[in-house]
Design an enzyme around this catalytic site. Structure first.
Site, PDB file in Angstrom:
ATOM      1  N   HIS A   1     -10.407  -5.446  -3.042  1.00 57.69           N
ATOM      2  CA  HIS A   1      -9.067  -5.815  -2.583  1.00 57.69           C
ATOM      3  C   HIS A   1      -9.116  -6.170  -1.109  1.00 57.69           C
ATOM      4  O   HIS A   1      -9.948  -5.651  -0.365  1.00 57.69           O
ATOM      5  CB  HIS A   1      -8.067  -4.679  -2.822  1.00 57.69           C
ATOM      6  CG  HIS A   1      -8.548  -3.340  -2.349  1.00 57.69           C
ATOM      7  ND1 HIS A   1      -9.478  -2.600  -3.048  1.00 57.69           N
ATOM      8  CD2 HIS A   1      -8.266  -2.635  -1.232  1.00 57.69           C
ATOM      9  CE1 HIS A   1      -9.731  -1.483  -2.395  1.00 57.69           C
ATOM     10  NE2 HIS A   1      -9.030  -1.477  -1.281  1.00 57.69           N
TER      11      HIS A   1
ATOM     12  N   HIS B   1      -6.953  -5.900   2.294  1.00 55.61           N
ATOM     13  CA  HIS B   1      -5.801  -5.315   2.988  1.00 55.61           C
ATOM     14  C   HIS B   1      -5.242  -6.372   3.949  1.00 55.61           C
ATOM     15  O   HIS B   1      -6.001  -6.960   4.736  1.00 55.61           O
ATOM     16  CB  HIS B   1      -6.216  -4.123   3.851  1.00 55.61           C
ATOM     17  CG  HIS B   1      -6.755  -2.940   3.116  1.00 55.61           C
ATOM     18  ND1 HIS B   1      -6.028  -1.784   2.933  1.00 55.61           N
ATOM     19  CD2 HIS B   1      -7.968  -2.718   2.544  1.00 55.61           C
ATOM     20  CE1 HIS B   1      -6.770  -0.899   2.278  1.00 55.61           C
ATOM     21  NE2 HIS B   1      -7.952  -1.441   2.030  1.00 55.61           N
TER      22      HIS B   1
ATOM     23  N   GLY C   1     -15.493   2.790   3.920  1.00 55.66           N
ATOM     24  CA  GLY C   1     -14.238   3.495   3.669  1.00 55.66           C
ATOM     25  C   GLY C   1     -13.548   3.099   2.380  1.00 55.66           C
ATOM     26  O   GLY C   1     -12.364   3.366   2.197  1.00 55.66           O
ATOM     27  N   GLN C   2     -14.298   2.479   1.453  1.00 59.91           N
ATOM     28  CA  GLN C   2     -13.674   2.073   0.191  1.00 59.91           C
ATOM     29  C   GLN C   2     -13.403   3.285  -0.684  1.00 59.91           C
ATOM     30  O   GLN C   2     -14.284   4.135  -0.870  1.00 59.91           O
ATOM     31  CB  GLN C   2     -14.585   1.086  -0.556  1.00 59.91           C
ATOM     32  CG  GLN C   2     -13.939   0.518  -1.812  1.00 59.91           C
ATOM     33  CD  GLN C   2     -14.764  -0.587  -2.460  1.00 59.91           C
ATOM     34  OE1 GLN C   2     -15.884  -0.872  -2.026  1.00 59.91           O
ATOM     35  NE2 GLN C   2     -14.213  -1.211  -3.479  1.00 59.91           N
TER      36      GLN C   2
ATOM     37  N   ASP D   1       0.842  -1.188   0.000  1.00 63.53           N
ATOM     38  CA  ASP D   1       0.000   0.000   0.000  1.00 63.53           C
ATOM     39  C   ASP D   1       0.884   1.247   0.000  1.00 63.53           C
ATOM     40  O   ASP D   1       1.893   1.319   0.702  1.00 63.53           O
ATOM     41  CB  ASP D   1      -0.912  -0.007   1.238  1.00 63.53           C
ATOM     42  CG  ASP D   1      -2.068   0.960   1.096  1.00 63.53           C
ATOM     43  OD1 ASP D   1      -3.215   0.504   1.006  1.00 63.53           O
ATOM     44  OD2 ASP D   1      -1.816   2.188   1.062  1.00 63.53           O
TER      45      ASP D   1
ATOM     46  N   ASN E   1     -12.828  -3.238   2.656  1.00 64.72           N
ATOM     47  CA  ASN E   1     -13.721  -2.092   2.806  1.00 64.72           C
ATOM     48  C   ASN E   1     -14.744  -2.115   1.676  1.00 64.72           C
ATOM     49  O   ASN E   1     -14.384  -2.361   0.518  1.00 64.72           O
ATOM     50  CB  ASN E   1     -12.919  -0.786   2.759  1.00 64.72           C
ATOM     51  CG  ASN E   1     -11.961  -0.669   3.939  1.00 64.72           C
ATOM     52  OD1 ASN E   1     -12.283  -1.079   5.054  1.00 64.72           O
ATOM     53  ND2 ASN E   1     -10.782  -0.120   3.689  1.00 64.72           N
TER      54      ASN E   1
HETATM   55  P1  AMP Z   1      -9.686   1.267   0.197  1.00 68.29           P
HETATM   56  O1  AMP Z   1      -9.812   2.581   0.921  1.00 68.29           O
HETATM   57  O2  AMP Z   1     -10.067   0.074   1.026  1.00 68.29           O
HETATM   58  O3  AMP Z   1     -10.394   1.313  -1.149  1.00 68.29           O
HETATM   59  O4  AMP Z   1      -8.138   1.066  -0.046  1.00 68.29           O
HETATM   60  C1  AMP Z   1      -7.449   1.654  -1.097  1.00 68.29           C
HETATM   61  C2  AMP Z   1      -6.012   1.619  -0.728  1.00 68.29           C
HETATM   62  O5  AMP Z   1      -5.251   1.763  -1.896  1.00 68.29           O
HETATM   63  C3  AMP Z   1      -5.568   2.727   0.237  1.00 68.29           C
HETATM   64  O6  AMP Z   1      -5.035   2.142   1.420  1.00 68.29           O
HETATM   65  C4  AMP Z   1      -4.508   3.488  -0.562  1.00 68.29           C
HETATM   66  O7  AMP Z   1      -3.442   3.924   0.234  1.00 68.29           O
HETATM   67  C5  AMP Z   1      -4.076   2.457  -1.567  1.00 68.29           C
HETATM   68  N1  AMP Z   1      -3.552   2.975  -2.826  1.00 68.29           N
HETATM   69  C6  AMP Z   1      -4.101   3.918  -3.626  1.00 68.29           C
HETATM   70  N2  AMP Z   1      -3.360   4.084  -4.737  1.00 68.29           N
HETATM   71  C7  AMP Z   1      -2.328   3.200  -4.638  1.00 68.29           C
HETATM   72  C8  AMP Z   1      -1.207   2.889  -5.460  1.00 68.29           C
HETATM   73  N3  AMP Z   1      -1.004   3.520  -6.641  1.00 68.29           N
HETATM   74  N4  AMP Z   1      -0.344   1.940  -5.030  1.00 68.29           N
HETATM   75  C9  AMP Z   1      -0.543   1.313  -3.865  1.00 68.29           C
HETATM   76  N5  AMP Z   1      -1.573   1.552  -3.037  1.00 68.29           N
HETATM   77  C10 AMP Z   1      -2.454   2.500  -3.418  1.00 68.29           C
END
Ligand code: AMP
Length: 114
Positions: A100, A102, A93-94, A30, A87
């Site tokens: 995906h 985490h 919080g998505q 992340d 999420n």
């Molecule tokens: P969510 O909020 O569950 O949709 O998680 C999205 C996650 O993607 C967040 O924790 C971001 O920090 C992460 N994220 C967004 N863009 C990137 C990227 N280019 N590379 C790696 N992680 C990312």
């Protein structure tokens, strides 16, 4: 479903710190880590949200979780423990609408979450 930043990572159009890959799953660190280990496990076949998943996705969802568990084991953090999070939509919080998992590890997690 519209394309997302994760689709671009899967197609190698933008860089990511990839730590695991198989035929169905890609995992990368992340960008904004919330724990010493914070890796995202992403299905190569995009599903927008957990709410959009169907029984046809059951095997793929299982593969995501098993890949996260195997990676945690390979890092040696499984014994101490870790958290997996999916999420879903606004209240969940998505922010990226490509489902995906985490994987968070390396520190004690609080419960309940904020
Ligand atoms: P969510 O909020 O569950 O949709 O998680 C999205 C996650 O993607 C967040 O924790 C971001 O920090 C992460 N994220 C967004 N863009 C990137 C990227 N280019 N590379 C790696 N992680 C990312």
């Amino acid at each position: 479903m519209g394309d997302t930043i994760f689709g671009k990572i899967i197609r190698r159009e933008i860089p990511a710190d990839i730590v695991y890959e198989d035929d169905d799953v890609l995992a990368f660190r992340d960008l904004n880590p919330q724990a010493p280990v914070h890796v995202l496990f992403v299905p190569k076949r995009a599903i927008a949200t957990l709410d959009a998943a169907t029984p046809a996705d059951a095997e793929l969802l299982g593969k995501l979780l098993l890949a996260a568990a195997a990676y945690a084991r390979s890092l040696g953090v499984a014994g101490q423990g870790y958290r997996t999070v999916i999420n879903c939509n606004e209240h969940g919080g998505q922010t990226v609408f490509h489902l995906h998992v985490h994987l968070l590890a390396g520190r004690h997690m609080q419960w309940p979450p904020g």
